[in-house]
Design a protein around this motif. Sequence first.
Motif, PDB file in Angstrom:
ATOM      1  N   VAL A 167       1.120  -1.013   0.135  1.00 19.65           N
ATOM      2  CA  VAL A 167      -0.151   0.262  -0.277  1.00 19.65           C
ATOM      3  C   VAL A 167       0.870   0.997  -0.303  1.00 19.65           C
ATOM      4  O   VAL A 167       0.652   2.464  -0.763  1.00 19.65           O
ATOM      5  N   SER A 168       1.738   1.485   0.694  1.00 19.97           N
ATOM      6  CA  SER A 168       2.742   2.217   0.923  1.00 19.97           C
ATOM      7  C   SER A 168       3.287   2.820  -0.328  1.00 19.97           C
ATOM      8  O   SER A 168       3.601   3.862  -1.102  1.00 19.97           O
ATOM      9  N   VAL A 169       4.324   0.995  -1.192  1.00 22.81           N
ATOM     10  CA  VAL A 169       4.647   2.093  -2.346  1.00 22.81           C
ATOM     11  C   VAL A 169       3.529   2.157  -3.350  1.00 22.81           C
ATOM     12  O   VAL A 169       3.876   3.057  -4.201  1.00 22.81           O
ATOM     13  N   LEU A 170       2.320   1.473  -3.363  1.00 27.24           N
ATOM     14  CA  LEU A 170       1.402   1.952  -4.387  1.00 27.24           C
ATOM     15  C   LEU A 170       0.942   3.298  -3.721  1.00 27.24           C
ATOM     16  O   LEU A 170       0.471   4.598  -5.125  1.00 27.24           O
ATOM     17  N   GLY A 171       1.032   4.084  -2.704  1.00 31.94           N
ATOM     18  CA  GLY A 171       0.947   5.396  -2.651  1.00 31.94           C
ATOM     19  C   GLY A 171       2.214   6.580  -2.905  1.00 31.94           C
ATOM     20  O   GLY A 171       1.767   7.886  -2.441  1.00 31.94           O
ATOM     21  N   SER A 172       3.131   5.780  -3.315  1.00 32.59           N
ATOM     22  CA  SER A 172       3.999   6.454  -3.337  1.00 32.59           C
ATOM     23  C   SER A 172       4.038   7.325  -4.596  1.00 32.59           C
ATOM     24  O   SER A 172       3.827   6.796  -5.443  1.00 32.59           O
ATOM     25  N   GLY A 173       5.280   8.311  -5.034  1.00 29.74           N
ATOM     26  CA  GLY A 173       6.142   8.821  -6.422  1.00 29.74           C
ATOM     27  C   GLY A 173       6.740   8.336  -6.605  1.00 29.74           C
ATOM     28  O   GLY A 173       6.818   8.871  -8.332  1.00 29.74           O
ATOM     29  N   ALA A 174       7.159   7.433  -6.347  1.00 29.05           N
ATOM     30  CA  ALA A 174       7.690   6.504  -8.013  1.00 29.05           C
ATOM     31  C   ALA A 174       6.939   6.137  -8.904  1.00 29.05           C
ATOM     32  O   ALA A 174       5.751   6.469  -8.532  1.00 29.05           O
ATOM     33  N   SER A 175       8.317   5.520  -9.899  1.00 33.32           N
ATOM     34  CA  SER A 175       7.429   6.391 -11.865  1.00 33.32           C
ATOM     35  C   SER A 175       6.678   4.041 -11.029  1.00 33.32           C
ATOM     36  O   SER A 175       6.976   3.524 -10.517  1.00 33.32           O
ATOM     37  N   THR A 176       6.045   4.426 -12.892  1.00 31.36           N
ATOM     38  CA  THR A 176       5.158   2.156 -12.699  1.00 31.36           C
ATOM     39  C   THR A 176       6.381   1.632 -12.194  1.00 31.36           C
ATOM     40  O   THR A 176       5.647   0.919 -11.734  1.00 31.36           O
ATOM     41  N   GLY A 177       7.315   1.627 -13.213  1.00 33.90           N
ATOM     42  CA  GLY A 177       7.710   0.607 -13.085  1.00 33.90           C
ATOM     43  C   GLY A 177       8.939   0.310 -12.093  1.00 33.90           C
ATOM     44  O   GLY A 177       8.652  -0.639 -11.393  1.00 33.90           O
ATOM     45  N   GLY A 178       8.549   1.291 -11.039  1.00 33.37           N
ATOM     46  CA  GLY A 178       9.532   1.395  -9.682  1.00 33.37           C
ATOM     47  C   GLY A 178       8.422   0.972  -8.747  1.00 33.37           C
ATOM     48  O   GLY A 178       8.937  -0.192  -8.312  1.00 33.37           O
ATOM     49  N   LEU A 204      11.509  -2.022   3.157  1.00 34.71           N
ATOM     50  CA  LEU A 204      12.366  -1.059   5.035  1.00 34.71           C
ATOM     51  C   LEU A 204      13.267  -0.024   4.557  1.00 34.71           C
ATOM     52  O   LEU A 204      13.591   1.245   4.875  1.00 34.71           O
ATOM     53  N   ILE A 205      13.963  -0.579   4.703  1.00 32.86           N
ATOM     54  CA  ILE A 205      15.949  -0.473   4.244  1.00 32.86           C
ATOM     55  C   ILE A 205      16.176   0.873   2.974  1.00 32.86           C
ATOM     56  O   ILE A 205      16.209   2.402   3.297  1.00 32.86           O
ATOM     57  N   ALA A 206      15.939   0.821   1.799  1.00 32.41           N
ATOM     58  CA  ALA A 206      16.030   0.913   0.487  1.00 32.41           C
ATOM     59  C   ALA A 206      14.359   2.101   0.159  1.00 32.41           C
ATOM     60  O   ALA A 206      15.039   2.946  -0.454  1.00 32.41           O
ATOM     61  N   GLY A 207      13.763   1.814   0.343  1.00 30.82           N
ATOM     62  CA  GLY A 207      12.670   2.344   0.001  1.00 30.82           C
ATOM     63  C   GLY A 207      12.136   3.656   0.630  1.00 30.82           C
ATOM     64  O   GLY A 207      11.872   4.532  -0.537  1.00 30.82           O
ATOM     65  N   PRO A 208      11.578   4.070   1.200  1.00 35.93           N
ATOM     66  CA  PRO A 208      11.044   5.011   1.641  1.00 35.93           C
ATOM     67  C   PRO A 208      12.560   6.192   1.448  1.00 35.93           C
ATOM     68  O   PRO A 208      12.423   7.429   1.063  1.00 35.93           O
ATOM     69  N   LYS A 209      13.619   5.588   1.301  1.00 39.46           N
ATOM     70  CA  LYS A 209      15.013   6.752   1.775  1.00 39.46           C
ATOM     71  C   LYS A 209      15.401   6.267   0.026  1.00 39.46           C
ATOM     72  O   LYS A 209      16.225   7.263  -0.020  1.00 39.46           O
ATOM     73  N   GLY A 210      15.026   6.034  -0.728  1.00 37.68           N
ATOM     74  CA  GLY A 210      15.262   5.842  -2.618  1.00 37.68           C
ATOM     75  C   GLY A 210      15.606   6.662  -2.832  1.00 37.68           C
ATOM     76  O   GLY A 210      16.622   7.180  -4.244  1.00 37.68           O
ATOM     77  N   GLY A 211      14.078   7.908  -3.208  1.00 35.14           N
ATOM     78  CA  GLY A 211      15.055   9.462  -3.852  1.00 35.14           C
ATOM     79  C   GLY A 211      15.629   9.829  -2.970  1.00 35.14           C
ATOM     80  O   GLY A 211      15.980  11.452  -3.408  1.00 35.14           O
ATOM     81  N   LYS A 212      15.992  10.009  -1.802  1.00 34.13           N
ATOM     82  CA  LYS A 212      16.763  10.712  -0.883  1.00 34.13           C
ATOM     83  C   LYS A 212      18.277  10.891  -1.463  1.00 34.13           C
ATOM     84  O   LYS A 212      19.056   9.869  -1.285  1.00 34.13           O
ATOM     85  N   GLN A 213      18.747  12.011  -1.561  1.00 34.01           N
ATOM     86  CA  GLN A 213      20.152  11.981  -1.910  1.00 34.01           C
ATOM     87  C   GLN A 213      20.188  12.300  -0.130  1.00 34.01           C
ATOM     88  O   GLN A 213      20.279  13.592   0.332  1.00 34.01           O
ATOM     89  N   ILE A 214      21.688  11.974   0.154  1.00 36.19           N
ATOM     90  CA  ILE A 214      22.665  12.035   1.423  1.00 36.19           C
ATOM     91  C   ILE A 214      23.786  13.070   0.874  1.00 36.19           C
ATOM     92  O   ILE A 214      24.206  12.160   0.029  1.00 36.19           O
ATOM     93  N   ALA A 215      24.083  13.914   1.128  1.00 36.92           N
ATOM     94  CA  ALA A 215      25.049  14.922   0.820  1.00 36.92           C
ATOM     95  C   ALA A 215      26.265  15.244   1.633  1.00 36.92           C
ATOM     96  O   ALA A 215      26.174  15.358   2.908  1.00 36.92           O
TER      97      ALA A 215
END
Length: 61
Positions: free
Chosen positions: A19-30, A50-61
């Motif tokens: 459900v979280s994946v479906l509600g995310s802003g990721a592309s359809t393929g993602g 849990l480890i990679a999904g929510p933080k997938g779009g964030k860049q750590i500088a």
Amino acid sequence: MFSTLGAAIVFILDIWAIVSVLGSGASTGGKILWILVILILPVVGFIIWLIAGPKGGKQIA
């Protein structure tokens, strides 16, 4: 009894992740890729999400 409880917990967590994946802003393929990983590997897929999904779009500088 404990195996049934464990399976129910994994099922609920996987549904929550999907459900979280479906509600995310990721592309359809993602989204499709994440859902497949979660469905094919329920425990490992959830942990990876849990480890990679929510933080997938964030860049750590």
